[in-house]
Design a protein around this motif. Structure first.
Motif, PDB file in Angstrom:
ATOM      1  N   ALA A  86     -36.569  -7.718   5.449  1.00 60.91           N
ATOM      2  CA  ALA A  86     -37.542  -8.145   4.439  1.00 60.91           C
ATOM      3  C   ALA A  86     -37.435  -7.256   3.200  1.00 60.91           C
ATOM      4  N   ALA A  87     -37.398  -5.953   3.429  1.00 57.11           N
ATOM      5  CA  ALA A  87     -37.341  -5.011   2.301  1.00 57.11           C
ATOM      6  C   ALA A  87     -36.080  -5.240   1.478  1.00 57.11           C
ATOM      7  N   ALA A  88     -34.949  -5.412   2.169  1.00 60.04           N
ATOM      8  CA  ALA A  88     -33.683  -5.582   1.455  1.00 60.04           C
ATOM      9  C   ALA A  88     -33.684  -6.871   0.640  1.00 60.04           C
ATOM     10  N   ALA A  89     -34.394  -7.890   1.128  1.00 57.49           N
ATOM     11  CA  ALA A  89     -34.437  -9.167   0.414  1.00 57.49           C
ATOM     12  C   ALA A  89     -35.393  -9.112  -0.773  1.00 57.49           C
ATOM     13  N   GLY A  90     -36.024  -7.968  -0.975  1.00 57.15           N
ATOM     14  CA  GLY A  90     -36.960  -7.850  -2.102  1.00 57.15           C
ATOM     15  C   GLY A  90     -38.332  -8.404  -1.781  1.00 57.15           C
ATOM     16  N   MET A  91     -38.595  -8.582  -0.488  1.00 60.38           N
ATOM     17  CA  MET A  91     -39.916  -9.060  -0.074  1.00 60.38           C
ATOM     18  C   MET A  91     -40.845  -7.864  -0.011  1.00 60.38           C
ATOM     19  N   LYS A  92     -41.902  -7.922  -0.790  1.00 57.04           N
ATOM     20  CA  LYS A  92     -42.784  -6.761  -0.914  1.00 57.04           C
ATOM     21  C   LYS A  92     -43.904  -6.764   0.113  1.00 57.04           C
ATOM     22  N   TYR A  93     -44.053  -7.885   0.832  1.00 54.76           N
ATOM     23  CA  TYR A  93     -45.067  -7.933   1.885  1.00 54.76           C
ATOM     24  C   TYR A  93     -44.607  -8.862   2.993  1.00 54.76           C
ATOM     25  N   LEU A  94     -45.218  -8.682   4.151  1.00 51.24           N
ATOM     26  CA  LEU A  94     -44.850  -9.484   5.322  1.00 51.24           C
ATOM     27  C   LEU A  94     -46.138  -9.912   6.011  1.00 51.24           C
ATOM     28  N   VAL A  95     -46.251 -11.205   6.276  1.00 50.60           N
ATOM     29  CA  VAL A  95     -47.452 -11.751   6.921  1.00 50.60           C
ATOM     30  C   VAL A  95     -47.078 -12.219   8.321  1.00 50.60           C
ATOM     31  N   LEU A  96     -47.620 -11.562   9.329  1.00 45.79           N
ATOM     32  CA  LEU A  96     -47.303 -11.884  10.728  1.00 45.79           C
ATOM     33  C   LEU A  96     -48.473 -12.617  11.379  1.00 45.79           C
TER      34      LEU A  96
END
Ligand code: H79
Length: 707
Positions: free
Chosen positions: A123-133
């Protein structure tokens, strides 16, 4: 779909209410009224609440890109049940799996290959700044050990706390950890209603929705206090048991538990269908949640996030090969950013705890692009230009300059990239992200410092290429002229006004279909139209250079239809009923024999109208005076309105309860009225409103209908 009309202040009243004290106890229904009596707040209080919301939204508005993770027991069957392979996270419902049978999946939960660190890193590498689980989806199963249920990971053979591990991994990789928590719960005995298909077999005896609300509050409290999610993403709020009062109490709980936590709009009940836009004034939530769609024009001035899948499912479906290309996913991200929204891109991990390789491959492709072009996404705001034929634009203010990022989807083969027109002075050389430095030549166009950029014939990046142009001040784009007109149709005559939309520029127009040029008449006073006319217009910078998008609109003069000679003396309409498996209005209806004929005083479906049915309402409509009339036809399924034999609204086909509009010019007097509606299965809706031009829509009064 109607655009949302809501000020960002929607959440203020409730956040103020929440500031006033501790959240109400869910079981204490007597306190509800006092909690929700939204009295007038002072402008200072409203400003303070606005500031508070702006503060908690600051990181989210910069982020633009996040990862959604739908994971749970449904990953075990992977979409397959009894030979069908189309199921997803809804499998317990869509495959109608009895609770006791679904319960057995818990013993099979054993994600031995789950590596929270690997997920967060992707996620971080893809430039995703947040993750919703998904801490809990509609099936009620919790991915963390809950103190309030055994229907959780702790009750499986693999007791790992998925939520906790991922929260820690996200923190390590600089990704904000967030939770999705379903309000709808197909497992808790107190949740109501049951699924329609299990109503006969799963008793509701002793079920108490207030107790379910306590359970929900207890779990939300547990999650917030233990894992500190940055966003609480509610869902499944649309069933009849969930009310605005429930939403207000849950919102207030969140506000009190974690003032900095962002809460989505599905906490409350005011979404329009599944599209996720809160419609009502006073609806709660920090952001809108369009699902599987990108609003055509964004939601200007509001916060929104489009959540979308990578293939056709949220939960893992092994048979679903409909993966979108990396290019399509990146174009979605860019499109959404250019409209001022966030993109929440879903991954449905497999039961063993790994991401499907197709998802990993796409995330890595996105990562490679974002490594070079992330600056054109993160911290940007919406485009300021009219829609650009070759791609999208994002904007980033930096002190007294602004960077315009032009995301080119269709690269110019001739190596000449024409900038959209703006009046700002350019600072330095345009940059081609990922291209050789300095790389670009720049040619001034006329006196306006915009023009053509020489670019390499072959661009450096796959998917999309970004040209960054720094300008002085805030952007001053040239846009299509504004057209001020009272509709696209008229009776008699109408006036149209044209105005420049942007910095200094002249608007010139033609009425004969030709392309406007520097010698065309200049817009000033109102332009009178007395016949059907094609209006073309364009802004000219410096008086000579066409800039911004062009206007091309046709205004149609309608001749009012004369009244019918048909005699109609009985009040109301005749209603013919036909049985059949309709998916559209049949062409041969006139030749068919109705199975029953009744009358109705106004247009309203009889109670329990049933399925596989078509109703035809006929008679005359009494029109009070000559003019344009607009009709708003709402139906589920299809419907067609004809007046004097002309189709006014064609809302045919199978669909849910949506509205369609049409306009017709009518002379005073009676006009033959013919409204056909059908329902194949499921919901049945029919409503017709009308209004004279300039008036408000209203139901058709019984006095206007005869047969
Ligand atoms: O969590 C994801 C979905 O499960 C949830 N929202 C996203 C973020 C969602 N719940 N309901 N809906 C979306 C819309 C309902 C769709 C339905 Fe169906 C149509 C339910 C039953 C028919 C889709 C198709 C689900 C099962 C079949």
């Amino acid at each position: 779909m109607p655009a949302a009309r809501r000020s960002r202040s929607l959440a203020f009243a409730a956040s103020l209410a929440a500031c006033g004290g501790a959240p109400s106890t869910p079981a204490d229904t007597t306190s509800v009224a006092s909690t929700t009596s939204v009295t007038a707040f002072t402008p200072e209080e409203v400003a303070a609440a606005q500031k508070e919301q702006d503060q908690r939204m600051a990181w989210w508005r910069e982020a633009r890109f996040g990862m959604f993770v739908h994971w749970g027991l449904y990953a075990i069957p992977a979409g397959a049940w009894n030979g069908a392979t189309h199921h997803g996270e809804w499998i317990r419902d869509t495959a109608r799996i009895p609770l006791q049978e679904y319960d057995q999946l818990q013993a099979q939960w054993n994600p031995t290959a789950f590596d929270a660190d690997a997920w967060a890193q992707l996620a971080a590498a893809a430039g995703m700044k947040y993750l919703v689980l998904t801490s809990k989806h509609h099936d009620g199963f919790c991915l963390y050990p809950s103190g309030f249920t055994d229907w959780d990971v702790a009750g499986s053979k693999n007791g790992r706390d998925i939520v906790g591990e991922l929260a820690r991994a996200c923190a390590k990789h600089g990704v904000k950890f967030c939770t999705y928590h379903s309000i709808m719960d197909w497992h808790h005995p107190d949740y109501l209603p049951r699924r329609p298909w299990e109503a006969a077999t799963r008793s509701t005896d002793g079920a108490d929705f207030r107790r379910f609300e306590s359970y929900l509050h207890a779990q939300v409290t547990e999650i917030v206090q233990r894992y500190r999610p940055a966003v609480m993403w509610f869902d499944g709020e649309w069933e009849s048991t969930w009310t605005h009062q429930h939403g207000l109490r849950l919102w207030s709980l969140c506000r009190a538990l974690a003032p900095e936590m962002i809460v989505n709009n599905r906490v409350d009940v005011h979404r329009a269908g599944m599209n996720g836009f809160s419609m009502a004034e006073g609806a709660l939530g920090d952001f809108h949640t369009p699902e599987q769609e990108i609003p055509a024009n964004g939601l200007p001035g509001q916060d929104w996030e489009s959540c979308m899948t990578m293939n056709g499912h949220w939960g893992w479906n092994a048979a679903d090969g409909t993966w979108k290309t990396t290019t399509a996913l990146l174009h979605n991200l860019i499109d959404i950013a250019s409209k001022g929204g966030n993109y929440l891109l879903n991954v449905g991990p497999r039961a063993d705890g790994t991401f499907p390789p197709e998802a990993v491959e796409r995330l890595q492709g996105i990562a490679a692009w974002m490594k070079v072009c992330g600056e054109a996404i993160h911290g940007t705001t919406a485009s300021v230009f009219d829609p650009l034929p070759w791609g999208r634009c994002t904007v980033k203010a930096n002190g007294d300059t602004t960077t315009l990022y032009f995301h080119v989807f269709d690269w110019p083969r001739d190596g000449q990239f024409v900038l959209p027109a703006f009046a700002n002075e350019i600072v330095g050389n345009p940059r081609l992200l990922g291209g050789a430095e300095p790389g670009l030549l720049f040619a001034l166009g006329d006196a306006i410092p915009t023009g053509t950029v020489n670019v390499p014939a072959t661009p450096p990046l796959p998917h999309a290429n970004v040209i960054a142009v720094r300008v002085k001040g805030s952007p001053q784009p040239f846009r299509a002229p504004l057209v001020v007109a009272d509709g696209d149709t008229f009776v008699g005559a109408m006036a149209v006004r044209l105005r420049a939309n942007g910095p200094d520029g002249e608007v010139r127009y033609t009425l004969d279909g030709s392309e406007p040029g520097a010698a065309s008449p200049r817009a000033g006073d109102a332009i009178p139209l007395t016949a059907t006319t094609r209006l073309r217009a364009q802004t000219f910078a410096g008086g000579t250079r066409p800039v911004g998008a062009a206007i091309d609109r046709t205004f149609t003069k309608l001749e009012p239809l004369p009244p019918t000679k048909q005699r109609a003396t009985q009040p109301g309409l005749r209603v013919e009923r036909f049985a059949g498996d309709f998916s559209k209005v049949p062409d041969d209806l006139d030749a068919r024999q109705a199975e029953a004929t009744t009358t109705t005083p106004t247009i309203a479906l009889p109670a329990n109208v049933g399925e596989r049915v078509l109703l035809r309402h006929r008679g005359v409509l009494a029109v009070p005076k000559d003019g344009l009339y607009h009709f708003v036809l709402t139906s589920d399924d299809g419907s067609v309105l004809r007046l004097d034999g002309q189709t006014v609204v064609d809302h045919d086909g199978l669909h849910g309860p949506t509205e369609k509009r049409g306009t017709i010019a009518l002379m005073a007097g009676d006009h033959t009225f013919d409204l056909v509606w059908f329902n194949r299965t499921g919901g049945a809706t029919l409503a017709l409103q009308w209004h004279a031009h300039g008036a408000k829509p209203a139901a058709i009064d019984a006095a206007a209908l005869r047969h």
